[in-house]
Design an enzyme around this catalytic site. Structure first.
Site, mmCIF file in Angstrom:
data_model
loop_
_atom_site.group_PDB
_atom_site.id
_atom_site.type_symbol
_atom_site.label_atom_id
_atom_site.label_comp_id
_atom_site.label_asym_id
_atom_site.label_seq_id
_atom_site.Cartn_x
_atom_site.Cartn_y
_atom_site.Cartn_z
ATOM 1 N N TRP A 487 -5.335 -9.300 -9.022
ATOM 2 C CA TRP A 487 -5.306 -7.928 -8.765
ATOM 3 C C TRP A 487 -4.189 -7.216 -9.078
ATOM 4 O O TRP A 487 -3.707 -6.119 -8.812
ATOM 5 C CB TRP A 487 -5.244 -7.923 -6.970
ATOM 6 C CG TRP A 487 -6.550 -8.430 -6.423
ATOM 7 C CD1 TRP A 487 -7.824 -7.643 -6.134
ATOM 8 C CD2 TRP A 487 -6.692 -9.671 -5.937
ATOM 9 N NE1 TRP A 487 -8.553 -8.796 -5.644
ATOM 10 C CE2 TRP A 487 -7.926 -9.983 -5.423
ATOM 11 C CE3 TRP A 487 -5.820 -11.020 -5.928
ATOM 12 C CZ2 TRP A 487 -8.363 -11.499 -4.922
ATOM 13 C CZ3 TRP A 487 -6.159 -12.263 -5.445
ATOM 14 C CH2 TRP A 487 -7.550 -12.317 -4.854
ATOM 15 N N ASP A 488 -3.399 -7.896 -9.977
ATOM 16 C CA ASP A 488 -2.061 -7.318 -10.492
ATOM 17 C C ASP A 488 -0.950 -7.092 -9.172
ATOM 18 O O ASP A 488 -0.296 -6.022 -9.309
ATOM 19 C CB ASP A 488 -2.260 -6.037 -11.149
ATOM 20 C CG ASP A 488 -1.146 -5.789 -11.994
ATOM 21 O OD1 ASP A 488 -0.214 -6.586 -12.424
ATOM 22 O OD2 ASP A 488 -0.879 -4.454 -12.181
ATOM 23 N N TYR A 489 -0.819 -8.074 -8.282
ATOM 24 C CA TYR A 489 -0.050 -7.947 -7.442
ATOM 25 C C TYR A 489 1.247 -8.734 -7.681
ATOM 26 O O TYR A 489 1.749 -9.253 -6.882
ATOM 27 C CB TYR A 489 -0.678 -8.580 -6.044
ATOM 28 C CG TYR A 489 -1.821 -7.536 -5.210
ATOM 29 C CD1 TYR A 489 -1.744 -6.187 -5.263
ATOM 30 C CD2 TYR A 489 -2.643 -8.270 -4.324
ATOM 31 C CE1 TYR A 489 -2.599 -5.534 -4.809
ATOM 32 C CE2 TYR A 489 -3.684 -7.475 -3.930
ATOM 33 C CZ TYR A 489 -3.484 -6.179 -3.877
ATOM 34 O OH TYR A 489 -4.532 -5.319 -3.233
ATOM 35 N N ASP A 490 1.579 -8.424 -8.883
ATOM 36 C CA ASP A 490 2.896 -9.063 -9.256
ATOM 37 C C ASP A 490 3.999 -8.629 -8.380
ATOM 38 O O ASP A 490 4.226 -7.785 -7.600
ATOM 39 C CB ASP A 490 3.169 -8.786 -10.748
ATOM 40 C CG ASP A 490 3.303 -7.497 -11.055
ATOM 41 O OD1 ASP A 490 2.287 -6.481 -10.470
ATOM 42 O OD2 ASP A 490 4.250 -6.859 -11.845
ATOM 43 N N LYS A 515 3.838 -6.107 -3.171
ATOM 44 C CA LYS A 515 2.458 -4.961 -3.546
ATOM 45 C C LYS A 515 1.315 -5.202 -2.706
ATOM 46 O O LYS A 515 0.494 -4.373 -2.524
ATOM 47 C CB LYS A 515 2.263 -5.130 -5.135
ATOM 48 C CG LYS A 515 3.315 -4.515 -5.827
ATOM 49 C CD LYS A 515 3.138 -4.822 -7.499
ATOM 50 C CE LYS A 515 1.944 -4.089 -7.936
ATOM 51 N NZ LYS A 515 1.874 -4.262 -9.565
#
Length: 824
Positions: A487-490, A515
């Site tokens: 989910w691109d929750y880097d 995030k």
């Protein structure tokens, strides 16, 4: 009366009145037909029947009006009452949510009211009082239903002043840390600001206390400096002004978007020196022109007046480390080669711009620790996400943390590369100088939205907080905040180092906001949770070649960071959707019904939009949170902005001609190409055709959480639509609609929190205890750079870079502005 004479006006109705009557009735028919058409589309995807039924009733009412039948009036009255009841049922007390449901109906009613004399002659059996009630009183009530909650929003929940005064002293007052080598960045006092967030502790907190809730309203601008690094005409490079200056002694040190380093006098804004890093412009094509800050180091035992005894150190977009004398701005010749260390060695071959250093390095125990940005979702193999440590005096590399070489911390031999495509660390880091640990936040391995090719080591350390030994680069512990993140929750918010109360006494802790809307509290020595973490079962993927984790870690005892913080995460429904008109509202409802959505952690599908909430910009982003160490308050600005995401097959992307960010940006717009993998992705904020978020405001909050009770003390929408609106047209309204934000603020021992960050051009001051807005200042550009504050010559200053952010977007500029209380 037959249909042939139904339009014959009474003798007292003039031709003009008849025309107006016919036009109004015809407009109702047209509007009803449009609502019916859109409502049927919504029904076809399983959505609400209300808009389709509304269209039918509105058309029928218009036709009956044309036939001069009073049933048309009564049908409209029924429609109005039913719509009002339905709106209350769906929208609760949110005035913004009523707009698409009621605003059009109010407008139609008031038009009929304006023509009351004509209509009552055309429909003589309608009593004037009844007509006024339906077309006057009822829409007025509807209008107040919208305006009163907007003007006096229940979303603004402030703390009681007397309760705030009763709050016991917090065990968070330790803001000083002893460094074994005298590292000035280890901590800071009220007179200095020694690292990006004030110190290596990362708390955006100052012990300065001259500015208080009682006098903050008197703040005035005392100087404004222009660094001159503005976007050239015709340039396609995005400019991002996100730097927070350092304050050491009598100077401020900061960097401009293209890494021009400047030193200005802290009390006057007068420039002392500047140094141009001469960044290769080809490297600006990827992440844009951006520099979040610089670092500062004093050589132990050096003569104060010797060259580079005090030095400013920073990273560049073209992947170098630079060092200049803090007094003169001259390069430190003994640092690397003529003042620069080339960091491209060991990264392999890569497209210029696909990796860069944008955040300030962290200096601990004489070691400069830096990661680097790697462009999201571009290509695999991608540049390595290696984190490295360099000698702060000579620039010689001391160690490397490379996931592909566990247990090996030596620099890559000449001609060899670090492991490619590994998770990178691009955001500001924190460090404990006493423990000798640096806290590294990691992103994802290359291919943010597809993890089918990730290795075991990449999976172990992606979206994780990692404690590295600052002397060796060896990992002491790690904590993963998202398992197999697609989910691109880097992990970008900077860690916060605090002393945290537990049943067993006060423990050294690291607070990690995310995030993904979690706030984790960990022992910073061991990495063990100090607040329970629960592994929660989550939805699973059906994408061939992909997998998803069976559970995700949730810090359920801490408020989340999504929208208004709370213990329960918001689950979106069709009723959550929004628009400015019924038509974009219907489209957003259709989007919701057609999207794949099973709550948070819904995995993406191929060729079907997936609703991602929190969105990819997160509950929180890289700006992190503030911690009032005196009051034990965690203050945060967050966003409430869902995204839509889908996976796209390699075959489809190839057929489109979609390439990397450099090869064919026009054809790749809206897509994350992820070359070298089975799937690319499409993603973006979930927006209506009017370029407004598809859920009802507020879209961002500013809140305070008591770290002892773990409860929200106060919360309020943060930001207005003054500089934004439909199609990007500024609304020029000061209603607190709440906006997404970038960067954060500063909180002080004086009890105030000062923050820009929102999408409007204002900086604001709040009472940290209660949330009351006390000061507001109009700015010449956006403020997406966190401010700092310090004491100098008996006066407390607040300083912020005011230069805007092209990708948010906010207005660009080149200002650094200082405010202070009037001199007595």
């Amino acid at each position: 009366m037959t249909s042939s004479d139904s339009l014959t006006p009474p003798a007292r109705v003039g031709r003009g009145g008849l025309v107006v009557f016919i036009l109004l009735a015809a407009a109702m028919i047209v509007l009803g037909a449009a609502l019916l058409f859109a409502g049927v589309r919504l029904l076809a995807v399983g959505g609400s029947f209300v808009y389709a039924l509304t269209g039918v009733l509105l058309m029928a009412s218009g036709v009956l009006h044309l036939q001069r039948k009073q049933l048309g009036f009564w049908l409209f009255a029924l429609l109005s009452v039913a719509t009002y009841v339905w709106s209350i049922w769906e929208s609760g007390s949110n005035g913004w949510a009523y707009i698409p449901r009621l605003a059009w109906l109010i407008a139609v009613s008031f038009l009929w009211l304006a023509c009351w004399s004509v209509v009552l002659r055309m429909l003589p059996n309608i009593r004037p009082r009844t007509y006024a009630a339906v077309h006057g009183a009822l829409p007025l009530v509807m209008l107040l239903t919208i305006l009163v909650p907007i003007q006096f929003p229940s979303a603004v929940q402030l703390a009681d002043t007397s309760l705030a005064q009763q709050r016991p002293a917090a065990p968070f007052s330790r803001s000083q840390m002893t460094s074994p080598d005298g590292n000035i960045a280890a901590s800071h006092d009220e007179t200095n600001w020694t690292a990006y967030a004030g110190s290596n502790m990362g708390n955006h907190y100052s012990a300065a206390a001259q500015i208080t809730p009682t006098n903050i309203g008197q703040l005035e601008k005392v100087w404004e400096y222009h660094h001159g690094d503005v976007k050239p005409a015709g340039s396609k490079v995005a400019y991002l002004n996100e730097s927070t200056p350092l304050k050491i002694g009598d100077l401020l040190y900061t960097c401009t978007p293209t890494q021009v380093i400047v030193a200005v006098e802290a009390t006057t804004g007068k420039e002392r020196w500047r140094f141009d890093s001469k960044v290769d412009p080809v490297y600006l094509k990827g992440g844009g022109a951006n520099c979040r800050g610089v670092a500062y180091f004093e050589v132990p035992g050096a003569q104060p007046d010797s060259a580079c005894a005090r030095r400013v150190i920073w990273g560049t977009t073209d992947v170098r480390l630079g060092a200049v004398d803090a007094t003169t701005g001259q390069p430190c010749e003994s640092f690397g080669q003529g003042g620069f260390v080339d960091l491209k060695q060991g990264l392999g071959k890569f497209r210029p711009g696909s990796t860069a250093i944008t955040s300030a390095p962290t200096i601990i125990r004489g070691t400069i620790v830096t990661g680097g940005q790697v462009i999201d979702s571009d290509v695999r193999p991608a540049p390595s996400g290696v984190v490295r440590g360099y000698d702060a005096i000579t620039g010689q590399q001391r160690w490397a943390w490379d996931l592909g070489r566990p247990g090996v911390n030596t620099p890559a031999p000449a001609g060899e590369t670090y492991t490619l495509s590994t998770p990178n660390s691009w955001a500001p880091l924190s460090a404990d100088d006493e423990l000798g640990l640096v806290y590294v936040t990691t992103g994802n391995a290359a291919g943010d939205f597809y993890g089918g090719t990730r290795t075991e080591q990449e999976g172990k350390y992606s979206s994780a907080l990692v404690a590295l030994d600052a002397s060796t680069g060896q990992p002491r512990w790690h904590f993963q905040t998202v398992h197999h993140d697609v989910w691109d929750y880097d992990l970008s918010p900077q860690p916060n180092l605090v002393d945290f109360p537990t049943p067993d006494g006060v423990r050294p802790a690291v607070i990690q906001a995310t995030k993904s809307a979690q706030i984790f509290v960990l022992d910073r020595v061991t990495g063990q949770p100090l607040v329970p973490v629960t592994e929660v079962p989550v939805p699973q993927t059906d994408v061939p070649g992909e997998r998803t984790a069976a559970t995700q870690p949730m810090s359920l005892d801490m408020p989340n960071t999504m929208g208004r913080p709370g213990k329960a995460h918001e689950l979106l429904t069709e009723a959550s959707t929004w628009g400015l008109t019924p038509f974009d509202h219907i489209q957003c409802r259709i989007d919701f019904r057609q999207a794949h959505y099973e709550g948070q952690w819904t995995p993406a599908r191929v060729d079907q939009q997936t609703l991602v909430y929190p969105g990819h910009h997160g509950g929180l982003n890289w700006g992190g949170v503030m911690v009032d160490l005196q009051r034990g308050l965690l203050l945060l600005n967050n966003q409430r902005l869902p995204y839509m995401q889908s996976l796209v097959s390699r075959e489809k992307l190839d057929a489109m001609g979609a390439k990397s960010f450099q090869q064919a940006p026009g054809k790749s717009k809206g897509f994350r190409v992820q070359e070298g993998q089975a799937y690319g992705a499409s993603k973006g904020p979930w927006m209506s055709s009017l370029n407004q978020p598809c859920i009802a405001p507020p879209w961002g909050f500013l809140s305070a959480i008591d770290l002892r009770t773990r409860e929200v003390v106060w919360s309020r929408p943060f930001g207005t639509g003054y500089d934004s609106g439909p199609w990007g047209i500024p609304s020029r309204t000061k209603w607190e609609i709440g906006t997404p934000s970038d960067g954060t603020g500063v909180t002080t021992a004086g009890g105030v929190t000062i923050i820009g960050a929102a999408l409007d051009q204002f900086i604001r001051g709040y009472n940290s205890e209660t949330g009351e807005l006390l000061w507001e200042q109009r700015l010449p550009a956006g403020n997406q750079a966190s401010p700092l504050t310090f004491m100098a010559n008996g006066r407390q200053y607040v300083v912020a870079v005011v230069g805007g952010h092209e990708r948010i977007p906010t207005k660009l500029g080149d200002s650094i502005i200082a405010w202070a209380l009037p001199q007595k």
